[in-house]
Design a protein around this motif. Structure first.
Motif, PDB file in Angstrom:
ATOM      1  N   UNK A   1      55.954 -81.824 117.902  1.00 27.91           N
ATOM      2  CA  UNK A   1      56.472 -81.802 119.271  1.00 27.91           C
ATOM      3  C   UNK A   1      56.255 -83.185 119.864  1.00 27.91           C
ATOM      4  N   UNK A   2      57.335 -83.762 120.394  1.00 28.87           N
ATOM      5  CA  UNK A   2      57.277 -85.061 121.061  1.00 28.87           C
ATOM      6  C   UNK A   2      57.867 -84.907 122.453  1.00 28.87           C
ATOM      7  N   UNK A   3      57.351 -85.685 123.397  1.00 34.19           N
ATOM      8  CA  UNK A   3      57.910 -85.641 124.742  1.00 34.19           C
ATOM      9  C   UNK A   3      58.021 -87.051 125.303  1.00 34.19           C
ATOM     10  N   UNK A   4      58.954 -87.179 126.217  1.00 32.52           N
ATOM     11  CA  UNK A   4      59.120 -88.434 126.939  1.00 32.52           C
ATOM     12  C   UNK A   4      59.047 -88.091 128.423  1.00 32.52           C
TER      13      UNK A   4
ATOM     14  N   UNK B   1      52.247 -84.503 127.384  1.00 32.47           N
ATOM     15  CA  UNK B   1      52.482 -83.153 127.898  1.00 32.47           C
ATOM     16  C   UNK B   1      51.700 -82.139 127.061  1.00 32.47           C
ATOM     17  N   UNK B   2      51.432 -81.012 127.653  1.00 35.99           N
ATOM     18  CA  UNK B   2      50.767 -79.908 126.955  1.00 35.99           C
ATOM     19  C   UNK B   2      51.849 -79.072 126.265  1.00 35.99           C
ATOM     20  N   UNK B   3      51.615 -78.718 125.013  1.00 31.70           N
ATOM     21  CA  UNK B   3      52.549 -77.882 124.268  1.00 31.70           C
ATOM     22  C   UNK B   3      51.808 -76.632 123.818  1.00 31.70           C
ATOM     23  N   UNK B   4      52.416 -75.476 124.062  1.00 33.32           N
ATOM     24  CA  UNK B   4      51.834 -74.222 123.578  1.00 33.32           C
ATOM     25  C   UNK B   4      52.957 -73.365 123.009  1.00 33.32           C
TER      26      UNK B   4
ATOM     27  N   UNK C   1      50.531 -68.706 119.466  1.00 35.74           N
ATOM     28  CA  UNK C   1      49.118 -69.022 119.634  1.00 35.74           C
ATOM     29  C   UNK C   1      48.659 -70.445 119.343  1.00 35.74           C
ATOM     30  N   UNK C   2      49.548 -71.347 118.999  1.00 37.99           N
ATOM     31  CA  UNK C   2      49.156 -72.733 118.757  1.00 37.99           C
ATOM     32  C   UNK C   2      49.301 -73.531 120.052  1.00 37.99           C
ATOM     33  N   UNK C   3      48.478 -74.570 120.209  1.00 36.92           N
ATOM     34  CA  UNK C   3      48.615 -75.425 121.382  1.00 36.92           C
ATOM     35  C   UNK C   3      47.987 -76.792 121.149  1.00 36.92           C
TER      36      UNK C   3
ATOM     37  N   UNK D   1      52.258 -84.197 119.073  1.00 38.22           N
ATOM     38  CA  UNK D   1      51.301 -83.442 118.272  1.00 38.22           C
ATOM     39  C   UNK D   1      52.035 -82.725 117.148  1.00 38.22           C
ATOM     40  N   UNK D   2      51.276 -82.408 116.124  1.00 39.25           N
ATOM     41  CA  UNK D   2      51.832 -81.740 114.952  1.00 39.25           C
ATOM     42  C   UNK D   2      50.987 -80.522 114.631  1.00 39.25           C
ATOM     43  N   UNK D   3      51.665 -79.421 114.358  1.00 39.42           N
ATOM     44  CA  UNK D   3      51.020 -78.170 113.985  1.00 39.42           C
ATOM     45  C   UNK D   3      51.393 -77.824 112.549  1.00 39.42           C
ATOM     46  N   UNK D   4      50.563 -77.052 111.893  1.00 40.21           N
ATOM     47  CA  UNK D   4      50.904 -76.449 110.597  1.00 40.21           C
ATOM     48  C   UNK D   4      51.343 -75.022 110.919  1.00 40.21           C
TER      49      UNK D   4
END
Length: 159
Positions: free
Chosen positions: A39-42, A46-49, A53-55, A61-64
């Motif tokens: 997830x990328x933001x411009x 920013x907070x990503x959830x 259940x991942x955040x 940020x990168x999640x598996x």
């Protein structure tokens, strides 16, 4: 007493049986049931959830993530309009090749394993790139969200 010919046939049969047991679920073995999701933001930070259940507290940020299920990502940052994006899970080119390998060499069992585990799937869009809209510009946020939905719905080019 067992003749050499019968012994050789027995060894070949056991080797073939071992090979057929090891081939099912080709995509599960070669691709796995999870993948990196970014997830990328411009602007960043920013907070990503996610709905599963991942955040993370600050983009990028990168999640598996599990390949199997679709989910929603909520992006928020103070002073900006909160956005929600749908991530879909669909069969990818690599997953299709794995399924074909299963059906040719491993049989139906491997195909069922790959299909139910999500190993044949990819998450799209990936990466999710979001342009944040300053608070007070809700009309612009609606336009941005519609543009993101259209981009996510567009067919993804395969390499």
């Amino acid at each position: 007493m067992i003749s050499k010919r019968h012994a050789r046939l027995a060894v070949q049969a056991m080797a073939l049986a071992g090979l057929s047991v090891s081939l099912p679920a080709c995509a599960t073995i070669t691709r796995g049931t999870t993948q990196q999701f970014t997830v990328e933001s411009s602007p960043p930070g920013a907070r990503a959830s996610t709905s599963n259940g991942f955040q993370c507290d600050a983009t990028p940020c990168t999640f598996r993530m599990p390949r199997k299920d679709a989910f929603k990502v909520t992006i928020s940052r103070e002073g900006y309009v909160t956005q929600e994006h749908q991530i879909i899970s669909g069969v990818s080119g690599g997953g299709t090749a794995g399924l074909a390998g299963n059906l040719i060499f491993g049989g139906v069992v491997g195909g069922v394993v790959d299909a139910t585990s999500g190993a044949m799937n990819d998450l799209t869009p990936n990466p999710l790139i979001v342009t944040l809209v300053p608070a007070g510009h809700e009309a612009a946020a609606t336009v941005a969200a519609e543009a993101e939905r259209a981009r996510a719905a567009a067919p993804q080019a395969q390499p």
